[in-house]
Write an enzyme that holds these catalytic residues in place. Structure first.
Site, mmCIF file in Angstrom:
data_model
loop_
_atom_site.group_PDB
_atom_site.id
_atom_site.type_symbol
_atom_site.label_atom_id
_atom_site.label_comp_id
_atom_site.label_asym_id
_atom_site.label_seq_id
_atom_site.Cartn_x
_atom_site.Cartn_y
_atom_site.Cartn_z
ATOM 1 N NE ARG A 90 8.232 5.686 7.632
ATOM 2 C CZ ARG A 90 8.201 6.088 8.894
ATOM 3 N NH1 ARG A 90 7.340 7.025 9.263
ATOM 4 N NH2 ARG A 90 9.030 5.572 9.785
ATOM 5 C CG HIS A 91 0.543 3.847 2.544
ATOM 6 N ND1 HIS A 91 0.087 3.385 1.328
ATOM 7 C CD2 HIS A 91 1.176 2.792 3.130
ATOM 8 C CE1 HIS A 91 0.424 2.109 1.195
ATOM 9 N NE2 HIS A 91 1.084 1.728 2.275
ATOM 10 N N PRO A 92 0.926 8.446 2.521
ATOM 11 C CG PRO A 92 0.157 9.508 0.588
ATOM 12 C CD PRO A 92 0.851 8.264 1.064
ATOM 13 C CB THR A 99 -3.583 6.001 1.764
ATOM 14 O OG1 THR A 99 -4.587 4.993 1.623
ATOM 15 C CG2 THR A 99 -4.055 7.072 2.738
#
Length: 224
Positions: A90-92, A99
């Protein structure tokens, strides 16, 4: 020549895995790639051109073509369609300026990182060490993608082309992008009965001998 050697190595590895599970009536169809961390119960069928790593697959379950699973636990008597896959990582989406994992991860996804500490929960596990946990008697249609950290409840149905972004209720029917519940397979009393009985945990022989009760839930309720 290189392709031949790769296929030969793959065939030898698959043969070793099948040998480890000898007597369980497991079959691998053409061009499957399975790593040594995979564990299979009995009567499992792995479809053509599957790629599986660190997976556990329960009795009676099967997969269609071109399934790609990494760190997935599949329960018993599941029907997995073709071109089904799960994702990891996942990425912020807020607060962080970028990201890109070089700014929040020590994993060096791009071959480098700027930090020495993990600043964001990059991977989510449904039940460690598995990113995804699929319950028993689950039907997953073709072209479904499942995000990491997801649990799919017993008896659930995921319609073709869905994107599963959150946990799925037992015996629910789910479709769309993102996948949303549109109905239940049974009423709540019947669902409670099935979750309590857990017929999939009975001996394979008992299920085979009593399969005629499975065309009507009232037959099974009356018998048990």
């Amino acid at each position: 020549m290189k392709s031949f050697l790769i296929n030969r190595i793959k065939d030898i590895q698959n043969a070793r895995i099948l040998s480890k599970h000898k007597g369980k009536n497991i079959r691998f169809l053409k061009n499957v790639r399975i790593d040594a961390k995979c564990v299979f119960e009995a009567w499992v069928s792995i479809g053509e051109s599957n790629k599986l790593s660190n997976c556990q697959i329960g009795t009676g379950s099967y997969t269609g073509r071109n399934v790609e699973f990494g760190s997935v636990k599949v329960g018993r008597f599941c029907s997995i369609g073709s071109f089904v896959r799960n994702t990891g990582g996942r990425h912020p989406l807020s607060r962080f300026v970028s990201t890109h994992p070089a700014f929040f991860s020590t994993g060096k996804a791009a071959g480098f990182t700027f930090g020495r500490e993990q600043k964001f929960e990059e991977f989510r596990y449904a039940t460690p060490p598995f990113w995804v946990e699929i319950g028993n008697d689950v039907w997953v249609g073709d072209n479904v993608t499942i995000l990491d950290g997801i649990k799919i409840g017993d008896g659930a149905v995921i319609g073709a082309n869905a994107l599963v972004t959150k946990d799925i209720e037992p015996y629910s029917i789910n479709v769309g992008i993102p996948a949303k519940k549109i109905a239940s397979r049974f009423n709540q009393s019947e669902i409670d009965f099935l979750l309590d009985v857990k017929w999939w945990n009975r001996d394979f022989e008992w299920i085979r001998d009593n399969f005629n009760m499975f065309d009507d839930i009232e037959k099974l309720r009356s018998a048990l």
